[in-house]
Design a protein around this motif. Structure first.
Motif, PDB file in Angstrom:
ATOM      1  N   LEU A 106       0.754  -1.315  -0.116  1.00 56.86           N
ATOM      2  CA  LEU A 106      -0.030  -0.194  -0.039  1.00 56.86           C
ATOM      3  C   LEU A 106       0.888   1.278  -0.112  1.00 56.86           C
ATOM      4  O   LEU A 106       0.301   2.342  -0.214  1.00 56.86           O
ATOM      5  CB  LEU A 106      -1.098   0.105   1.367  1.00 56.86           C
ATOM      6  CG  LEU A 106      -1.934  -1.159   1.351  1.00 56.86           C
ATOM      7  CD1 LEU A 106      -2.905  -1.016   2.326  1.00 56.86           C
ATOM      8  CD2 LEU A 106      -2.760  -1.243  -0.030  1.00 56.86           C
ATOM      9  N   ASP A 110      -2.254   1.918  -4.496  1.00 57.23           N
ATOM     10  CA  ASP A 110      -3.676   2.106  -3.547  1.00 57.23           C
ATOM     11  C   ASP A 110      -4.076   0.617  -3.604  1.00 57.23           C
ATOM     12  O   ASP A 110      -4.082  -0.234  -4.656  1.00 57.23           O
ATOM     13  CB  ASP A 110      -4.763   2.847  -4.106  1.00 57.23           C
ATOM     14  CG  ASP A 110      -5.124   2.861  -5.623  1.00 57.23           C
ATOM     15  OD1 ASP A 110      -6.104   2.202  -5.929  1.00 57.23           O
ATOM     16  OD2 ASP A 110      -4.383   3.164  -6.797  1.00 57.23           O
ATOM     17  N   GLU A 111      -5.034   0.322  -2.550  1.00 54.84           N
ATOM     18  CA  GLU A 111      -5.848  -1.134  -2.523  1.00 54.84           C
ATOM     19  C   GLU A 111      -6.536  -1.459  -3.633  1.00 54.84           C
ATOM     20  O   GLU A 111      -6.475  -2.570  -3.795  1.00 54.84           O
ATOM     21  CB  GLU A 111      -6.506  -0.910  -1.144  1.00 54.84           C
ATOM     22  CG  GLU A 111      -6.965  -2.139  -0.757  1.00 54.84           C
ATOM     23  CD  GLU A 111      -7.529  -2.420   0.864  1.00 54.84           C
ATOM     24  OE1 GLU A 111      -7.805  -3.470   1.225  1.00 54.84           O
ATOM     25  OE2 GLU A 111      -7.308  -1.188   1.518  1.00 54.84           O
TER      26      GLU A 111
END
Length: 352
Positions: A106, A110-111
């Motif tokens: 992360l 981004d997730e």
């Protein structure tokens, strides 16, 4: 071929590339037998990330482009290469990723750009090719050989740990490794499905359960037999016969396209009808491969359909708490026309 299937599967999952992290998955896709390494598989490239200890090792065993990195810079380096390749969404076998490593991911993306492709990888791995079947069959054959040897060693006065040592030594002498820590359970200990071998010495009148598996080139096998020492009582024989018939009922249901839960039910219903439903508390079986337990799972809730090339255990058991237990286990390959048993040891109760 494996890489081609993976590329197709990850694209269908919405990912542009795959980051393969677990040792078993790295081995499956690259052939690498070491540890501490990861793969980045893009539509065009196959990149292998490792440290100084394994650079030469990886170059000898794989056809990947090997990139040497320090362990503490690994994640950053992998994502830098991913960005260079224009990768926006990356599929990862997240089931094997520790949370602390995921947090490092992360820091790089981004997730929403990380897609879990664990299910796709396990689904691919559960159907074995000819080479995998051959290795597992080789382990099954050695299991049979070990069992014959143990029947000549086991007698009153021999401890569970002695038998465990005999199993491991026999495997190592023949070029195999233990697929897991062997289970040897005598007398009342046999009522424990996953008993830990102890210093208890087998006695006349005992049932002795031995559960072990040989592993060749990373591929596991699995085997269980329960034998008797000197003599047994009528109830022990009755329970043994029920377990034996329950396995046979499952064999009849084992075929390509069958639901895993239906195979489980075939054995479970027979045990329940005999009055021992509460004494069979685990699933009927599981797949084997690079892991000793992998898909498919054969239990009452499994909706998985058995496919040609899957290798599964069939291992019904009855366990009477504090008294004794019986388990008989075979290893089966699902074939186009039905199934093939890789285990040839006698299923009838052997009294030593």
């Amino acid at each position: 071929m494996r890489i081609d299937i993976l590329r197709k599967n990850i694209l269908e999952a919405g990912a542009d590339a795959a980051l393969v992290t677990s040792e078993a998955n790295v081995r499956y896709y690259s052939g690498f037998t070491g540890t501490g390494s990861q793969l980045l598989i893009t539509p065009e490239k196959k990149l292998f990330f490792t440290d100084f200890r394994y650079t030469e090792h990886a170059q000898a065993e794989t056809d990947f482009t090997v990139i040497e990195t320090k362990s503490d810079e690994r994640v950053k380096t992998i994502f830098e290469y991913a960005r260079k390749e224009g990768i926006r969404r990356i599929g990862v076998d997240l089931e094997s990723v520790p949370y602390c490593v995921f947090k490092q991911y992360l820091e790089q993306t981004d997730e929403d750009s990380i897609i879990d492709v664990s299910a796709q990888i396990f689904s691919q791995r559960c159907v074995k090719d000819e080479g995998e079947i051959e290795l597992i069959a080789r382990g099954a054959a050695l299991n049979d050989e070990i069992f014959t040897h143990l029947c000549g060693v086991l007698k009153p006065g021999v401890s569970e740990t002695d038998i465990k040592a005999e199993i491991i030594y026999y495997m190592l002498k023949r070029g195999a490794d233990p697929a897991f820590d062997p289970i040897v359970a005598s007398g009342r200990n046999s009522s424990l499905p996953h008993a830990v071998p102890s210093g208890r010495k087998a006695q006349a009148g005992d049932l002795v359960t031995m559960d072990y598996g040989s592993r060749f080139s990373g591929y596991c096998s699995d085997f269980t037999r329960t034998v008797a020492l000197s003599h047994i009582d009528k109830e022990m024989q009755t329970v043994y016969d029920i377990v034996k018939r329950a396995g046979e009922a499952a064999f009849e249901a084992l075929k390509g396209g069958a639901k895993a839960r239906d195979v489980d039910a075939a054995a479970r219903d027979m045990i329940a009808e005999a009055g021992y439903a509460e004494a069979f508390g685990h699933g009927l079986g599981h797949g084997v491969g690079l892991f000793i337990h992998e898909a498919p799972t054969l239990n009452h809730s499994s909706d998985e359909a058995l496919k040609e090339g899957m290798i599964v255990t069939i291992e019904p058991g009855i366990y009477l708490k504090g008294r004794f237990g019986v388990r008989i286990e075979e290893l089966w390959v699902v074939t186009k026309g039905g199934f093939k048993n890789l285990t040839s040891a006698p299923r009838e109760l052997i009294i030593i």
